[in-house]
Design an enzyme around this catalytic site. Structure first.
Site, PDB file in Angstrom:
ATOM      1  N   GLY A  43       0.794  -1.224   0.000  1.00 54.24           N
ATOM      2  CA  GLY A  43       0.000   0.000   0.000  1.00 54.24           C
ATOM      3  C   GLY A  43       0.823   1.269   0.000  1.00 54.24           C
ATOM      4  N   THR A  44       0.187   2.345   0.425  1.00 54.50           N
ATOM      5  CA  THR A  44       0.849   3.646   0.502  1.00 54.50           C
ATOM      6  C   THR A  44       2.068   3.551   1.409  1.00 54.50           C
ATOM      7  N   LYS A  54      10.935   7.361   5.570  1.00 52.94           N
ATOM      8  CA  LYS A  54      11.886   7.117   6.672  1.00 52.94           C
ATOM      9  C   LYS A  54      13.276   6.795   6.135  1.00 52.94           C
ATOM     10  N   ALA A 184       1.772  22.774   6.948  1.00 52.57           N
ATOM     11  CA  ALA A 184       2.769  22.469   7.993  1.00 52.57           C
ATOM     12  C   ALA A 184       2.305  21.273   8.805  1.00 52.57           C
ATOM     13  N   GLU A 206       1.420  27.796   5.691  1.00 51.09           N
ATOM     14  CA  GLU A 206       0.373  27.089   6.443  1.00 51.09           C
ATOM     15  C   GLU A 206      -0.829  28.004   6.641  1.00 51.09           C
ATOM     16  N   VAL A 240      -3.149  29.964   0.317  1.00 45.02           N
ATOM     17  CA  VAL A 240      -2.604  29.875  -1.049  1.00 45.02           C
ATOM     18  C   VAL A 240      -3.763  30.045  -2.024  1.00 45.02           C
ATOM     19  N   ILE A 274      -1.534  18.959   2.190  1.00 46.59           N
ATOM     20  CA  ILE A 274      -2.569  19.565   3.040  1.00 46.59           C
ATOM     21  C   ILE A 274      -3.538  18.513   3.576  1.00 46.59           C
ATOM     22  N   GLY A 275      -3.080  17.284   3.659  1.00 52.51           N
ATOM     23  CA  GLY A 275      -3.931  16.224   4.197  1.00 52.51           C
ATOM     24  C   GLY A 275      -4.223  15.166   3.147  1.00 52.51           C
ATOM     25  N   HIS A 447      20.596   3.655  33.455  1.00 49.30           N
ATOM     26  CA  HIS A 447      21.365   4.899  33.398  1.00 49.30           C
ATOM     27  C   HIS A 447      22.684   4.643  32.694  1.00 49.30           C
TER      28      HIS A 447
HETATM   29  P1  FAD Z   1      -3.070   2.162   1.933  1.00 49.24           P
HETATM   30  O1  FAD Z   1      -1.775   1.933   2.571  1.00 49.24           O
HETATM   31  O2  FAD Z   1      -3.347   3.431   1.270  1.00 49.24           O
HETATM   32  O3  FAD Z   1      -3.404   0.910   1.072  1.00 49.24           O
HETATM   33  C1  FAD Z   1      -4.533   0.830   0.262  1.00 49.24           C
HETATM   34  C2  FAD Z   1      -4.205  -0.031  -0.928  1.00 49.24           C
HETATM   35  O4  FAD Z   1      -5.423  -0.335  -1.593  1.00 49.24           O
HETATM   36  C3  FAD Z   1      -3.319   0.627  -1.971  1.00 49.24           C
HETATM   37  O5  FAD Z   1      -2.193  -0.158  -2.234  1.00 49.24           O
HETATM   38  C4  FAD Z   1      -4.211   0.746  -3.213  1.00 49.24           C
HETATM   39  O6  FAD Z   1      -3.500   0.516  -4.429  1.00 49.24           O
HETATM   40  C5  FAD Z   1      -5.192  -0.372  -2.975  1.00 49.24           C
HETATM   41  N1  FAD Z   1      -6.479  -0.176  -3.628  1.00 49.24           N
HETATM   42  C6  FAD Z   1      -7.306   0.894  -3.559  1.00 49.24           C
HETATM   43  N2  FAD Z   1      -8.440   0.672  -4.245  1.00 49.24           N
HETATM   44  C7  FAD Z   1      -8.320  -0.567  -4.765  1.00 49.24           C
HETATM   45  C8  FAD Z   1      -9.172  -1.361  -5.565  1.00 49.24           C
HETATM   46  N3  FAD Z   1     -10.376  -0.938  -5.951  1.00 49.24           N
HETATM   47  N4  FAD Z   1      -8.741  -2.578  -5.933  1.00 49.24           N
HETATM   48  C9  FAD Z   1      -7.522  -3.042  -5.558  1.00 49.24           C
HETATM   49  N5  FAD Z   1      -6.689  -2.332  -4.782  1.00 49.24           N
HETATM   50  C10 FAD Z   1      -7.082  -1.111  -4.394  1.00 49.24           C
HETATM   51  N6  FAD Z   1       1.825   6.290   8.796  1.00 49.24           N
HETATM   52  C11 FAD Z   1       2.513   5.915   9.887  1.00 49.24           C
HETATM   53  O7  FAD Z   1       1.929   5.277  10.781  1.00 49.24           O
HETATM   54  N7  FAD Z   1       3.837   6.189  10.054  1.00 49.24           N
HETATM   55  C12 FAD Z   1       4.525   6.885   9.118  1.00 49.24           C
HETATM   56  O8  FAD Z   1       5.714   7.124   9.280  1.00 49.24           O
HETATM   57  C13 FAD Z   1       3.835   7.317   7.954  1.00 49.24           C
HETATM   58  N8  FAD Z   1       4.483   8.002   6.987  1.00 49.24           N
HETATM   59  C14 FAD Z   1       3.802   8.369   5.860  1.00 49.24           C
HETATM   60  C15 FAD Z   1       4.484   9.107   4.885  1.00 49.24           C
HETATM   61  C16 FAD Z   1       3.837   9.510   3.745  1.00 49.24           C
HETATM   62  C17 FAD Z   1       4.588  10.287   2.684  1.00 49.24           C
HETATM   63  C18 FAD Z   1       2.457   9.158   3.550  1.00 49.24           C
HETATM   64  C19 FAD Z   1       1.748   9.550   2.288  1.00 49.24           C
HETATM   65  C20 FAD Z   1       1.779   8.449   4.505  1.00 49.24           C
HETATM   66  C21 FAD Z   1       2.436   8.053   5.682  1.00 49.24           C
HETATM   67  N9  FAD Z   1       1.783   7.352   6.699  1.00 49.24           N
HETATM   68  C22 FAD Z   1       2.462   6.991   7.818  1.00 49.24           C
HETATM   69  C23 FAD Z   1       0.360   7.002   6.587  1.00 49.24           C
HETATM   70  C24 FAD Z   1       0.205   5.529   6.158  1.00 49.24           C
HETATM   71  O9  FAD Z   1       0.885   5.343   4.930  1.00 49.24           O
HETATM   72  C25 FAD Z   1      -1.258   5.187   6.012  1.00 49.24           C
HETATM   73  O10 FAD Z   1      -1.954   5.511   7.195  1.00 49.24           O
HETATM   74  C26 FAD Z   1      -1.434   3.702   5.743  1.00 49.24           C
HETATM   75  O11 FAD Z   1      -0.763   3.331   4.566  1.00 49.24           O
HETATM   76  C27 FAD Z   1      -2.920   3.359   5.625  1.00 49.24           C
HETATM   77  O12 FAD Z   1      -3.056   2.003   5.347  1.00 49.24           O
HETATM   78  P2  FAD Z   1      -4.325   1.443   4.543  1.00 49.24           P
HETATM   79  O13 FAD Z   1      -4.114  -0.016   4.429  1.00 49.24           O
HETATM   80  O14 FAD Z   1      -5.566   1.944   5.141  1.00 49.24           O
HETATM   81  O15 FAD Z   1      -4.244   2.111   3.107  1.00 49.24           O
HETATM   82  P1  NAI Z   2      -1.802  16.825   7.928  1.00 54.20           P
HETATM   83  O1  NAI Z   2      -3.237  16.735   8.206  1.00 54.20           O
HETATM   84  O2  NAI Z   2      -0.831  16.250   8.881  1.00 54.20           O
HETATM   85  O3  NAI Z   2      -1.394  18.347   7.748  1.00 54.20           O
HETATM   86  C1  NAI Z   2      -1.953  19.155   6.762  1.00 54.20           C
HETATM   87  C2  NAI Z   2      -1.616  20.601   7.074  1.00 54.20           C
HETATM   88  O4  NAI Z   2      -2.027  21.383   5.978  1.00 54.20           O
HETATM   89  C3  NAI Z   2      -2.341  21.131   8.302  1.00 54.20           C
HETATM   90  O5  NAI Z   2      -1.428  21.850   9.092  1.00 54.20           O
HETATM   91  C4  NAI Z   2      -3.421  22.011   7.718  1.00 54.20           C
HETATM   92  O6  NAI Z   2      -3.793  23.068   8.573  1.00 54.20           O
HETATM   93  C5  NAI Z   2      -2.721  22.513   6.469  1.00 54.20           C
HETATM   94  N1  NAI Z   2      -3.610  22.967   5.409  1.00 54.20           N
HETATM   95  C6  NAI Z   2      -4.808  22.439   5.041  1.00 54.20           C
HETATM   96  N2  NAI Z   2      -5.307  23.131   3.991  1.00 54.20           N
HETATM   97  C7  NAI Z   2      -4.406  24.096   3.703  1.00 54.20           C
HETATM   98  C8  NAI Z   2      -4.338  25.109   2.715  1.00 54.20           C
HETATM   99  N3  NAI Z   2      -5.301  25.274   1.815  1.00 54.20           N
HETATM  100  N4  NAI Z   2      -3.260  25.919   2.690  1.00 54.20           N
HETATM  101  C9  NAI Z   2      -2.255  25.772   3.605  1.00 54.20           C
HETATM  102  N5  NAI Z   2      -2.273  24.827   4.560  1.00 54.20           N
HETATM  103  C10 NAI Z   2      -3.322  23.994   4.595  1.00 54.20           C
HETATM  104  O7  NAI Z   2      -1.634  16.214   6.453  1.00 54.20           O
HETATM  105  P2  NAI Z   2      -0.362  15.714   5.668  1.00 54.20           P
HETATM  106  O8  NAI Z   2       0.878  16.348   6.175  1.00 54.20           O
HETATM  107  O9  NAI Z   2      -0.707  15.864   4.237  1.00 54.20           O
HETATM  108  O10 NAI Z   2      -0.327  14.193   6.033  1.00 54.20           O
HETATM  109  C11 NAI Z   2      -1.473  13.365   5.809  1.00 54.20           C
HETATM  110  C12 NAI Z   2      -1.511  12.259   6.799  1.00 54.20           C
HETATM  111  O11 NAI Z   2      -0.532  11.282   6.505  1.00 54.20           O
HETATM  112  C13 NAI Z   2      -1.181  12.688   8.221  1.00 54.20           C
HETATM  113  O12 NAI Z   2      -2.284  13.260   8.855  1.00 54.20           O
HETATM  114  C14 NAI Z   2      -0.802  11.401   8.849  1.00 54.20           C
HETATM  115  O13 NAI Z   2      -1.979  10.744   9.241  1.00 54.20           O
HETATM  116  C15 NAI Z   2      -0.145  10.647   7.704  1.00 54.20           C
HETATM  117  N6  NAI Z   2       1.321  10.704   7.855  1.00 54.20           N
HETATM  118  C16 NAI Z   2       1.884  10.213   8.982  1.00 54.20           C
HETATM  119  C17 NAI Z   2       3.234  10.279   9.169  1.00 54.20           C
HETATM  120  C18 NAI Z   2       3.805   9.773  10.445  1.00 54.20           C
HETATM  121  O14 NAI Z   2       3.106   9.085  11.169  1.00 54.20           O
HETATM  122  N7  NAI Z   2       5.046  10.087  10.760  1.00 54.20           N
HETATM  123  C19 NAI Z   2       4.125  10.830   8.156  1.00 54.20           C
HETATM  124  C20 NAI Z   2       3.429  11.350   7.024  1.00 54.20           C
HETATM  125  C21 NAI Z   2       2.079  11.251   6.884  1.00 54.20           C
END
Ligand code: FAD
Ligand code: NAI
Length: 468
Positions: A43-44, A54, A184, A206, A240, A274-275, A447
């Site tokens: 997945g993602t 990471k 942010a 932000e 923005v 932005i989410g 420690h």
């Molecule tokens: P996904 O991981 O999104 O998996 C869904 C899968 O379903 C995808 O592979 C997609 O191709 C597949 N799919 C969708 N529709 C269909 C369909 N109709 N048929 C077949 N396949 C389909 N979370 C953390 O806890 N720690 C982190 O450090 C972290 N870092 C992140 C960094 C980034 C840049 C991003 C974008 C996200 C990060 N996240 C992190 C968030 C995390 O990736 C997601 O919360 C997590 O992947 C969600 O899992 P999921 O299984 O719900 O969905």
């Molecule tokens: P986010 O929800 O963490 O942050 C989005 C930011 O964008 C907020 O500060 C919000 O106020 C701002 N924003 C919203 N609309 C805006 C606009 N029009 N203009 C300017 N700012 C705006 O979302 P983000 O960073 O995209 O990440 C999505 C999700 O992915 C996270 O919420 C988290 O669940 C997951 N993730 C988790 C990680 C981890 O666990 N280390 C790492 C990366 C992603």
């Protein structure tokens, strides 16, 4: 004619929600299929999220250390960035991890059905493969684990050339001269940190008047100060309004949320972060009478949708969009399908930002406790007073523990500092056992370790912090 295969459970999506569900189903002896349309499992998170980000955070942190802190430790080196190699090792790690899921599927007798899944009525999923061939899967239980995708912003069209989402920002072929990050939040600050450490000027724009909404405000302030010291610039309270791309870069226009003249920023790359929003495109939810809410999330009650036999887990349903939350959902969902008891405490899902310093928290923030009118006591301990942090020259940040004023039960733990991602689990366990802050305060810690700060903060709740 289409093939039909019958399963106990069909899971759509092979991310942390889907693959953990499939593996748990296999472990419990259920005949399970996981439908995934990507060419790799994971997945993602594994492909374009947690893991590649990471990998780059780690590598860029090493580069920054070699460029700066090493000299202070008496190690003189002249680092040279090899970006293609940094990207290559990231790709190799991702491949190893996605292959690992394939291995676990085989080990647990889970079928990976490759292709796009579409629900086609009660108990039926049609999978269209790359070659257009349709396979029909039948199962009493369908688990939707289709995850999420980046949210869009009108006027800022992602082209992955100059205007990127997180996927584009994880595979740039050059270090930006000026990267403007919109949002942010966690993605913006993690990926902004990567490129800042590799030499880019980074400006974060932000909408709100603070960074990382949802994070304890005191933590967010310290965090923003640390990032600013590293050279990141923040434009808070900024809306923005548009982006114009050229071959060389982007002109971004924004205006103050509080009102005022429109302004421009020039950048060679823009990261829109932005989410994320739930992803249910082409899923056929209407065929089983499931209607997502206004924001696109699938509503569930104990992970069941309004339609019996249709479940939803991970990012596509409510709760934090985190891989470990998706995993919690997955295990609970399959255990319920298998007729077992399952329980998730969403209050105990920890959050981590993997920057430097790291930020980690679990439970309630001070703002939440105040809003709930709950009386609490706080204990705080700075890393400047922690001996291990001192000898490692990593003294930025603190640990804060919040406990109920009457019962002393721990209600929240918040920390910003060195490697706190590895320390937050201690408070998760303590809170799962409904520990009092005194329980942690009276538990011997090794420690010299940074983990002593966890204990000292708990001691601080009753005012008997000792280390200095
Ligand atoms: P996904 O991981 O999104 O998996 C869904 C899968 O379903 C995808 O592979 C997609 O191709 C597949 N799919 C969708 N529709 C269909 C369909 N109709 N048929 C077949 N396949 C389909 N979370 C953390 O806890 N720690 C982190 O450090 C972290 N870092 C992140 C960094 C980034 C840049 C991003 C974008 C996200 C990060 N996240 C992190 C968030 C995390 O990736 C997601 O919360 C997590 O992947 C969600 O899992 P999921 O299984 O719900 O969905
Ligand atoms: P986010 O929800 O963490 O942050 C989005 C930011 O964008 C907020 O500060 C919000 O106020 C701002 N924003 C919203 N609309 C805006 C606009 N029009 N203009 C300017 N700012 C705006 O979302 P983000 O960073 O995209 O990440 C999505 C999700 O992915 C996270 O919420 C988290 O669940 C997951 N993730 C988790 C990680 C981890 O666990 N280390 C790492 C990366 C992603």
């Amino acid at each position: 004619m289409a093939d039909t295969i019958t399963y106990d459970v069909v899971i759509i999506g092979g991310g942390p929600g889907g693959y953990n569900a499939a593996i748990r189903a296999g472990q419990l002896g259920l005949k399970a299929a996981c439908v995934e349309k990507r060419v790799t499992l994971g997945g993602t998170c594994l492909n374009v999220g947690c893991m590649p980000s990471k990998a780059l955070l780690h590598a860029s942190e090493m580069f920054a250390a070699a460029s700066g802190e090493f000299a202070h430790l008496g190690i003189e080196v002249q680092p040279k960035l090899n970006l293609p190699q940094m990207m290559k090792q990231k790709g190799e790690s991702v491949t190893a991890l996605t292959k690992g899921i394939e291995f676990l599927f085989k080990k647990n007798k889970v079928d990976w059905v490759k292709g796009a899944g579409r629900i086609a009525g009660a108990g039926k999923v049609e999978v269209t493969g790359e070659d257009g061939k349709v396979t029909t899967l039948e199962a009493k239980n369908i688990v939707i684990a289709t995850g999420s995708e980046p949210s869009s912003l009108p006027g800022v069209a992602v082209d992955q050339q100059r205007i990127l989402d997180s996927t584009g920002a994880l595979s740039l072929a050059e270090v930006p001269k000026h990267l403007v990050v919109i949002g942010a939040g966690i993605i913006g600050l993690e990926l902004g940190s990567v490129w800042r450490r590799l030499g880019a000027k980074v400006t974060v724009v932000e909408f709100l008047d603070r960074i990382t909404p949802g994070m304890d405000a005191e933590l967010a302030k310290t965090f923003q100060r640390a990032l600013t010291k590293q050279g990141m610039t923040f434009q808070l309270g900024a809306k923005v309004t548009g982006a114009k791309t050229s071959k060389k870069g982007v002109t971004l226009t924004w205006e103050p949320v509080a009102g005022g003249a429109s302004q421009e920023i020039e950048a060679d790359y823009v990261l829109l972060a932005i989410g994320r929003r739930p992803y249910t495109e082409g899923l056929g939810l209407e065929t089983v009478g499931v209607t997502p809410d206004k924001r696109g999330f699938i509503e569930t009650d104990h992970l069941q949708t309004s339609t019996p036999g249709v479940w939803a887990i991970g990012d596509v349903t409510y709760g934090p969009m985190l891989a470990h939350k998706a995993e919690e959902d997955a295990v609970a969902c399959i255990e319920m399908i298998a007729g077992k008891y399952a329980h998730i405490d969403y209050n105990l899902v920890p959050s981590v930002v993997y920057t430097s310093p790291e930020v980690a928290w679990v439970g309630k923030t001070e703002e939440q406790l105040k809003a709930e009118g709950r009386a609490y006591k706080a204990g705080k301990f700075p890393f400047t007073a922690n001996s291990r942090a001192k000898i490692n020259h990593e003294t930025e940040g603190f640990v804060k523990v919040l406990a109920d004023a009457a019962t002393d039960e721990i209600l929240g733990a918040h920390m910003v500092g060195p490697q706190v991602s590895e320390m937050i689990g201690e408070y998760c366990v303590a809170m799962a056992f409904r520990a009092a802050s005194e329980d942690v305060a009276r538990t011997c810690h090794p420690h010299p370790t940074r983990s002593e700060a966890l204990r000292q903060a708990a001691m601080g709740v009753e005012g008997w912090t000792m280390q200095a």
